[in-house]
Design a protein around this motif. Structure first.
Motif, PDB file in Angstrom:
ATOM      1  N   TYR A  77      43.160  46.185  22.372  1.00 46.51           N
ATOM      2  CA  TYR A  77      42.675  44.980  23.044  1.00 46.51           C
ATOM      3  C   TYR A  77      43.685  43.867  22.863  1.00 46.51           C
ATOM      4  O   TYR A  77      44.197  43.636  21.763  1.00 46.51           O
ATOM      5  CB  TYR A  77      41.330  44.542  22.479  1.00 46.51           C
ATOM      6  N   ASN A  79      44.050  39.776  23.590  1.00 45.56           N
ATOM      7  CA  ASN A  79      43.363  38.540  23.954  1.00 45.56           C
ATOM      8  C   ASN A  79      44.014  37.923  25.184  1.00 45.56           C
ATOM      9  O   ASN A  79      45.240  37.893  25.290  1.00 45.56           O
ATOM     10  CB  ASN A  79      43.423  37.562  22.778  1.00 45.56           C
ATOM     11  N   PRO A  80      43.224  37.445  26.147  1.00 41.86           N
ATOM     12  CA  PRO A  80      43.802  36.855  27.362  1.00 41.86           C
ATOM     13  C   PRO A  80      44.767  35.710  27.083  1.00 41.86           C
ATOM     14  O   PRO A  80      45.683  35.453  27.871  1.00 41.86           O
ATOM     15  CB  PRO A  80      42.573  36.347  28.135  1.00 41.86           C
ATOM     16  N   ASN A 105      41.684  47.306  26.968  1.00 42.17           N
ATOM     17  CA  ASN A 105      41.688  46.109  27.788  1.00 42.17           C
ATOM     18  C   ASN A 105      42.899  45.301  27.363  1.00 42.17           C
ATOM     19  O   ASN A 105      42.855  44.550  26.398  1.00 42.17           O
ATOM     20  CB  ASN A 105      40.387  45.321  27.565  1.00 42.17           C
ATOM     21  N   ASN A 107      44.513  43.118  29.257  1.00 44.17           N
ATOM     22  CA  ASN A 107      44.599  41.837  29.959  1.00 44.17           C
ATOM     23  C   ASN A 107      45.991  41.614  30.536  1.00 44.17           C
ATOM     24  O   ASN A 107      46.568  40.526  30.461  1.00 44.17           O
ATOM     25  CB  ASN A 107      44.214  40.685  29.012  1.00 44.17           C
ATOM     26  N   SER A 108      46.527  42.682  31.119  1.00 48.83           N
ATOM     27  CA  SER A 108      47.834  42.614  31.773  1.00 48.83           C
ATOM     28  C   SER A 108      47.654  42.984  33.246  1.00 48.83           C
ATOM     29  O   SER A 108      46.689  43.658  33.612  1.00 48.83           O
ATOM     30  CB  SER A 108      48.825  43.578  31.108  1.00 48.83           C
ATOM     31  N   HIS A 109      48.583  42.519  34.069  1.00 45.01           N
ATOM     32  CA  HIS A 109      48.467  42.759  35.508  1.00 45.01           C
ATOM     33  C   HIS A 109      49.744  43.403  36.029  1.00 45.01           C
ATOM     34  O   HIS A 109      50.844  42.895  35.804  1.00 45.01           O
ATOM     35  CB  HIS A 109      48.215  41.439  36.248  1.00 45.01           C
ATOM     36  N   SER A 153      39.709  42.303  38.613  1.00 47.34           N
ATOM     37  CA  SER A 153      41.063  42.712  38.237  1.00 47.34           C
ATOM     38  C   SER A 153      41.060  44.124  37.656  1.00 47.34           C
ATOM     39  O   SER A 153      40.011  44.715  37.423  1.00 47.34           O
ATOM     40  CB  SER A 153      41.664  41.731  37.219  1.00 47.34           C
ATOM     41  N   ILE A 155      42.398  45.208  34.601  1.00 48.57           N
ATOM     42  CA  ILE A 155      42.976  44.943  33.287  1.00 48.57           C
ATOM     43  C   ILE A 155      42.681  46.041  32.260  1.00 48.57           C
ATOM     44  O   ILE A 155      43.247  46.036  31.174  1.00 48.57           O
ATOM     45  CB  ILE A 155      42.488  43.587  32.725  1.00 48.57           C
ATOM     46  N   ASP A 156      41.790  46.973  32.593  1.00 48.12           N
ATOM     47  CA  ASP A 156      41.486  48.081  31.682  1.00 48.12           C
ATOM     48  C   ASP A 156      42.335  49.280  32.088  1.00 48.12           C
ATOM     49  O   ASP A 156      42.193  49.815  33.190  1.00 48.12           O
ATOM     50  CB  ASP A 156      40.002  48.427  31.757  1.00 48.12           C
ATOM     51  N   HIS A 182      32.911  44.489  32.469  1.00 47.43           N
ATOM     52  CA  HIS A 182      33.832  45.633  32.459  1.00 47.43           C
ATOM     53  C   HIS A 182      33.062  46.889  32.844  1.00 47.43           C
ATOM     54  O   HIS A 182      32.062  47.229  32.230  1.00 47.43           O
ATOM     55  CB  HIS A 182      34.457  45.826  31.072  1.00 47.43           C
TER      56      HIS A 182
END
Length: 208
Positions: A77, A79-80, A105, A107-109, A153, A155-156, A182
């Protein structure tokens, strides 16, 4: 209910149970053991077996479970608010040379996973996958993995160290629950773990 049971001369076992209201003794048991002890022996032995099967690594943002040192389940995981995921990938990296399923998760794109946006963390993530010749398991046709107040999104992310991608089937589980941002991810695998019971040091869970 809490009960104590002296199973041997110098051994007393204490048990705490939410399934029993009194420390009754089983009259049909020749050793007159409490019902709570017999219940544990009948239903909870697999807990002790599982403890012998796996070893784990806990990190602030990563959990790694190794089954018989043959297969790793990794969950991470990010953090955003973190702008960099190198610290996370460094913890995960040793498992990239073994048979592993890595999910999280992050939190990357990155448009390689789905969606249309890219960011620095997404680039780091993709570079990590390419560097270690990992296989992305996400199926973007399933749609976004996350639906929240700020939008949707991908993100997972899930990937594996096995080159044969047919060994895994990745899909999203549709659940009608607005509070669940999620979507649950289901991964079917043909991974087979070779039992090594003969190499285990068994610890008895039967107090008798």
């Amino acid at each position: 209910m809490m009960a104590s049971y002296k199973s041997k001369k110098n051994k007393v076992v204490y048990l705490l149970s939410s399934c029993h209201s009194k420390a009754a003794v089983e009259n049909n048991d020749e050793k007159l053991r409490p019902e709570v002890v017999l219940f544990y022996n009948k239903t909870k032995g697999s807990v002790d077996t599982a403890d012998e099967m796996i070893r784990g690594l806990l990190h602030n943002d990563v959990v790694i479970i190794s089954i018989y040192d043959q297969f790793n389940l990794v969950n991470g995981y990010c953090n955003p608010s973190h702008k960099n995921i190198d610290y996370l990938l460094t913890v995960i990296e040793p498992t990239s040379t073994e048979v592993s399923l890595i999910c999280g998760n992050f939190n990357s794109h990155n448009d390689a996973v789905g969606g249309s946006s890219n960011d620095f963390k997404g680039s780091q993530h993709l570079d990590f996958v390419v560097k270690h010749n990992l296989q992305l398991l996400n199926n973007s046709t399933e749609g976004p993995t996350f639906h929240g107040p700020m939008g949707s999104s991908y993100i997972d992310v899930s990937f594996s160290t096995r080159k044969d991608t047919t060994a895994y089937s990745w899909r999203l589980l549709e659940i009608d629950n607005p509070s669940l941002w999620h979507k649950p991810i289901v991964i079917d695998s043909d991974v087979r773990i070779k039992s090594e019971y003969s190499k285990l040091k068994w610890k008895s869970c039967k107090w008798n």
